[in-house]
Design a protein around this motif. Structure first.
Motif, PDB file in Angstrom:
ATOM      1  N   ASP A 190       1.637   5.164   5.083  1.00  0.00           N
ATOM      2  CA  ASP A 190       2.054   6.112   4.145  1.00  0.00           C
ATOM      3  C   ASP A 190       3.293   5.497   3.290  1.00  0.00           C
ATOM      4  OD1 ASP A 190       1.475   9.242   6.151  1.00  0.00           O
ATOM      5  OD2 ASP A 190       0.129   8.086   4.732  1.00  0.00           O
ATOM      6  N   ASP A 191       4.002   4.648   4.098  1.00  0.00           N
ATOM      7  CA  ASP A 191       5.159   3.972   3.119  1.00  0.00           C
ATOM      8  C   ASP A 191       4.538   2.945   2.119  1.00  0.00           C
ATOM      9  OD1 ASP A 191       6.506   3.826   6.216  1.00  0.00           O
ATOM     10  OD2 ASP A 191       6.948   5.146   4.502  1.00  0.00           O
ATOM     11  N   THR A 192       3.266   2.633   1.932  1.00  0.00           N
ATOM     12  CA  THR A 192       2.643   1.514   0.950  1.00  0.00           C
ATOM     13  C   THR A 192       2.887   2.265  -0.536  1.00  0.00           C
ATOM     14  OG1 THR A 192       1.137   0.668   2.598  1.00  0.00           O
ATOM     15  CG2 THR A 192       0.564   0.591   0.343  1.00  0.00           C
ATOM     16  N   ALA A 193       3.486   1.437  -1.161  1.00  0.00           N
ATOM     17  CA  ALA A 193       3.708   1.658  -2.789  1.00  0.00           C
ATOM     18  C   ALA A 193       4.654   0.699  -3.038  1.00  0.00           C
ATOM     19  CB  ALA A 193       4.838   3.210  -2.666  1.00  0.00           C
ATOM     20  N   VAL A 194       4.857   1.022  -4.595  1.00  0.00           N
ATOM     21  CA  VAL A 194       5.758   0.009  -5.451  1.00  0.00           C
ATOM     22  C   VAL A 194       7.144   0.626  -5.291  1.00  0.00           C
ATOM     23  CG1 VAL A 194       6.463  -0.916  -7.604  1.00  0.00           C
ATOM     24  CG2 VAL A 194       4.164  -0.941  -7.126  1.00  0.00           C
ATOM     25  N   TYR A 195       8.207   0.008  -4.516  1.00  0.00           N
ATOM     26  CA  TYR A 195       9.611   0.579  -4.579  1.00  0.00           C
ATOM     27  C   TYR A 195      10.426   0.068  -5.568  1.00  0.00           C
ATOM     28  CZ  TYR A 195       8.535   2.307  -0.026  1.00  0.00           C
ATOM     29  OH  TYR A 195       7.832   3.012   1.049  1.00  0.00           O
ATOM     30  N   TYR A 196      11.083   1.175  -6.375  1.00  0.00           N
ATOM     31  CA  TYR A 196      11.912   0.794  -7.570  1.00  0.00           C
ATOM     32  C   TYR A 196      13.525   1.323  -7.274  1.00  0.00           C
ATOM     33  CZ  TYR A 196       7.497   1.040  -9.992  1.00  0.00           C
ATOM     34  OH  TYR A 196       6.108   0.765 -10.862  1.00  0.00           O
ATOM     35  N   CYS A 197      14.275   0.479  -7.841  1.00  0.00           N
ATOM     36  CA  CYS A 197      15.651   0.934  -7.646  1.00  0.00           C
ATOM     37  C   CYS A 197      15.964   1.525  -8.964  1.00  0.00           C
ATOM     38  CB  CYS A 197      16.766  -0.135  -7.369  1.00  0.00           C
ATOM     39  SG  CYS A 197      16.903  -1.253  -8.541  1.00  0.00           S
ATOM     40  N   ALA A 198      17.088   2.437  -8.936  1.00  0.00           N
ATOM     41  CA  ALA A 198      17.264   3.043 -10.178  1.00  0.00           C
ATOM     42  C   ALA A 198      18.829   3.456 -10.264  1.00  0.00           C
ATOM     43  CB  ALA A 198      16.805   4.336 -10.656  1.00  0.00           C
ATOM     44  N   ALA A 199      19.463   3.374 -11.407  1.00  0.00           N
ATOM     45  CA  ALA A 199      20.955   3.835 -11.729  1.00  0.00           C
ATOM     46  C   ALA A 199      21.052   5.144 -12.332  1.00  0.00           C
ATOM     47  CB  ALA A 199      21.618   2.694 -12.313  1.00  0.00           C
ATOM     48  N   GLU A 200      22.149   5.971 -11.823  1.00  0.00           N
ATOM     49  CA  GLU A 200      22.231   7.133 -12.605  1.00  0.00           C
ATOM     50  C   GLU A 200      23.892   7.297 -12.800  1.00  0.00           C
ATOM     51  OE1 GLU A 200      23.793  11.267 -11.853  1.00  0.00           O
ATOM     52  OE2 GLU A 200      22.712  10.572 -10.073  1.00  0.00           O
ATOM     53  N   THR A 210      13.521  11.513 -13.830  1.00  0.00           N
ATOM     54  CA  THR A 210      14.002  11.401 -15.399  1.00  0.00           C
ATOM     55  C   THR A 210      15.546  11.493 -15.372  1.00  0.00           C
ATOM     56  OG1 THR A 210      13.811  13.740 -15.249  1.00  0.00           O
ATOM     57  CG2 THR A 210      11.953  12.350 -16.028  1.00  0.00           C
ATOM     58  N   ARG A 211      16.293  11.960 -14.601  1.00  0.00           N
ATOM     59  CA  ARG A 211      17.639  11.929 -14.322  1.00  0.00           C
ATOM     60  C   ARG A 211      18.430  10.555 -14.363  1.00  0.00           C
ATOM     61  NH1 ARG A 211      19.441  17.100 -14.049  1.00  0.00           N
ATOM     62  NH2 ARG A 211      21.593  16.163 -14.711  1.00  0.00           N
ATOM     63  N   TYR A 212      17.512   9.766 -13.975  1.00  0.00           N
ATOM     64  CA  TYR A 212      18.176   8.487 -13.771  1.00  0.00           C
ATOM     65  C   TYR A 212      18.129   7.473 -15.209  1.00  0.00           C
ATOM     66  CZ  TYR A 212      18.769   8.608  -8.854  1.00  0.00           C
ATOM     67  OH  TYR A 212      19.266   9.396  -7.587  1.00  0.00           O
ATOM     68  N   ASP A 213      19.111   6.747 -15.322  1.00  0.00           N
ATOM     69  CA  ASP A 213      19.581   5.966 -16.590  1.00  0.00           C
ATOM     70  C   ASP A 213      18.706   4.711 -16.694  1.00  0.00           C
ATOM     71  OD1 ASP A 213      22.308   7.426 -16.116  1.00  0.00           O
ATOM     72  OD2 ASP A 213      21.383   7.941 -17.789  1.00  0.00           O
ATOM     73  N   TYR A 214      18.460   3.792 -15.529  1.00  0.00           N
ATOM     74  CA  TYR A 214      18.128   2.459 -15.578  1.00  0.00           C
ATOM     75  C   TYR A 214      17.176   2.383 -14.521  1.00  0.00           C
ATOM     76  CZ  TYR A 214      22.102   1.664 -18.812  1.00  0.00           C
ATOM     77  OH  TYR A 214      22.893   2.180 -19.835  1.00  0.00           O
ATOM     78  N   TRP A 215      16.133   1.432 -14.549  1.00  0.00           N
ATOM     79  CA  TRP A 215      15.190   1.274 -13.631  1.00  0.00           C
ATOM     80  C   TRP A 215      14.903  -0.245 -13.558  1.00  0.00           C
ATOM     81  CZ3 TRP A 215      12.899   4.874 -10.681  1.00  0.00           C
ATOM     82  CH2 TRP A 215      13.240   6.108 -11.149  1.00  0.00           C
ATOM     83  N   GLY A 216      14.654  -0.636 -12.272  1.00  0.00           N
ATOM     84  CA  GLY A 216      13.996  -2.266 -11.923  1.00  0.00           C
ATOM     85  C   GLY A 216      12.683  -2.156 -12.259  1.00  0.00           C
ATOM     86  N   GLN A 217      11.895  -3.297 -12.147  1.00  0.00           N
ATOM     87  CA  GLN A 217      10.534  -3.490 -12.303  1.00  0.00           C
ATOM     88  C   GLN A 217       9.808  -3.236 -11.201  1.00  0.00           C
ATOM     89  OE1 GLN A 217      12.304  -5.986 -11.404  1.00  0.00           O
ATOM     90  NE2 GLN A 217      11.507  -6.866  -9.638  1.00  0.00           N
ATOM     91  N   GLY A 218      10.406  -3.122  -9.971  1.00  0.00           N
ATOM     92  CA  GLY A 218       9.421  -2.432  -8.691  1.00  0.00           C
ATOM     93  C   GLY A 218       9.115  -3.850  -7.909  1.00  0.00           C
ATOM     94  N   THR A 219       9.112  -3.431  -6.867  1.00  0.00           N
ATOM     95  CA  THR A 219       8.585  -4.445  -5.539  1.00  0.00           C
ATOM     96  C   THR A 219       7.489  -3.953  -4.650  1.00  0.00           C
ATOM     97  OG1 THR A 219       9.288  -5.918  -4.062  1.00  0.00           O
ATOM     98  CG2 THR A 219      10.508  -4.140  -3.886  1.00  0.00           C
ATOM     99  N   GLN A 220       6.358  -4.471  -4.645  1.00  0.00           N
ATOM    100  CA  GLN A 220       5.252  -3.978  -3.740  1.00  0.00           C
ATOM    101  C   GLN A 220       5.565  -3.980  -2.218  1.00  0.00           C
ATOM    102  OE1 GLN A 220       2.422  -2.422  -4.844  1.00  0.00           O
ATOM    103  NE2 GLN A 220       1.998  -1.917  -2.912  1.00  0.00           N
ATOM    104  N   VAL A 221       5.367  -2.850  -1.605  1.00  0.00           N
ATOM    105  CA  VAL A 221       5.232  -2.695  -0.146  1.00  0.00           C
ATOM    106  C   VAL A 221       3.940  -2.247   0.217  1.00  0.00           C
ATOM    107  CG1 VAL A 221       6.417  -1.600   1.933  1.00  0.00           C
ATOM    108  CG2 VAL A 221       7.931  -2.302   0.061  1.00  0.00           C
ATOM    109  N   THR A 222       3.362  -3.243   1.223  1.00  0.00           N
ATOM    110  CA  THR A 222       2.221  -2.699   1.502  1.00  0.00           C
ATOM    111  C   THR A 222       2.130  -2.854   3.255  1.00  0.00           C
ATOM    112  OG1 THR A 222       0.986  -3.831  -0.178  1.00  0.00           O
ATOM    113  CG2 THR A 222      -0.455  -3.241   1.878  1.00  0.00           C
ATOM    114  N   VAL A 223       1.868  -1.812   3.736  1.00  0.00           N
ATOM    115  CA  VAL A 223       1.728  -1.627   5.352  1.00  0.00           C
ATOM    116  C   VAL A 223       0.372  -1.436   5.702  1.00  0.00           C
ATOM    117  CG1 VAL A 223       2.828  -0.372   7.284  1.00  0.00           C
ATOM    118  CG2 VAL A 223       4.040  -0.644   5.146  1.00  0.00           C
TER     119      VAL A 223
END
Length: 124
Positions: free
Chosen positions: A89-99, A109-122
Motif C-alpha cells: 500500500d506504500d507503493t506510489a510516487v513520493y513528492y516533497c513540498a515546501a510551504e 494546494t497549500r504548498y508553494d513548491y514541489w519536487g518532481q517525485g521519486t518512485q517507491v515500489t513495494v
C-alpha cells in the motif's frame, strides 16, 4: 529558482526500509514547513508527513504512524523520510513540498513548491 530534488526511491520487498531525501535550493529552507506526499496510480495525491521549520512539530497520516519518520537538516537544506516496514500500500510516487507558513498543512494546494517525485515500489 526554487528546486526540490527527491532521491532514494526504488523497488523493495514488503518489510524492507527506504530513506528518501529531498534537497532544496533557491529558497530560505529554514523558513519553510516541509512535507512529503505520495500519489499512487489512479489515486489523488495524499499527505504523508510534515515537519515544522525547526523540526519541533511533526505530523503524520495515520497509515504511516510508527513506521515512517520525517526529519530535516537545515544546515544541508534537506528533508528526509525514513520508511520502515514497507508494504504494498506504500507503493506510489513520493513528492516533497515546501510551504511558506506557520501551520502544518495537509492539503497539497497549500504548498508553494514541489519536487518532481521519486518512485517507491513495494513488492509483496
Amino acid at each position: 529558482q526554487v528546486q526540490l530534488v527527491e532521491s532514494g526511491g526504488g523497488l523493495v520487498q514488503a518489510g524492507d526500509s527506504l530513506r528518501l531525501s529531498c534537497a532544496a535550493s533557491g529558497l530560505r529552507f529554514s523558513r519553510y514547513v516541509m512535507g512529503w506526499f505520495r500519489q499512487a496510480p489512479g489515486k489523488e495525491r495524499e499527505f504523508v508527513a510534515a515537519i515544522s521549520q525547526n523540526g519541533g512539530r511533526l505530523y503524520y497520516v495515520d497509515s504511516v504512524k510508527g513506521r515512517f519518520t520525517i526529519s530535516r537538516d537545515n544546515a544541508k537544506n534537506t528533508v528526509y523520510l525514513q520508511m520502515n516496514s514497507l508494504n504494498a500500500d506504500d507503493t506510489a510516487v513520493y513528492y516533497c513540498a515546501a510551504e511558506d507558513g506557520i501551520a502544518i498543512l495537509t492539503t497539497p494546494t497549500r504548498y508553494d513548491y514541489w519536487g518532481q517525485g521519486t518512485q517507491v515500489t513495494v513488492s509483496s
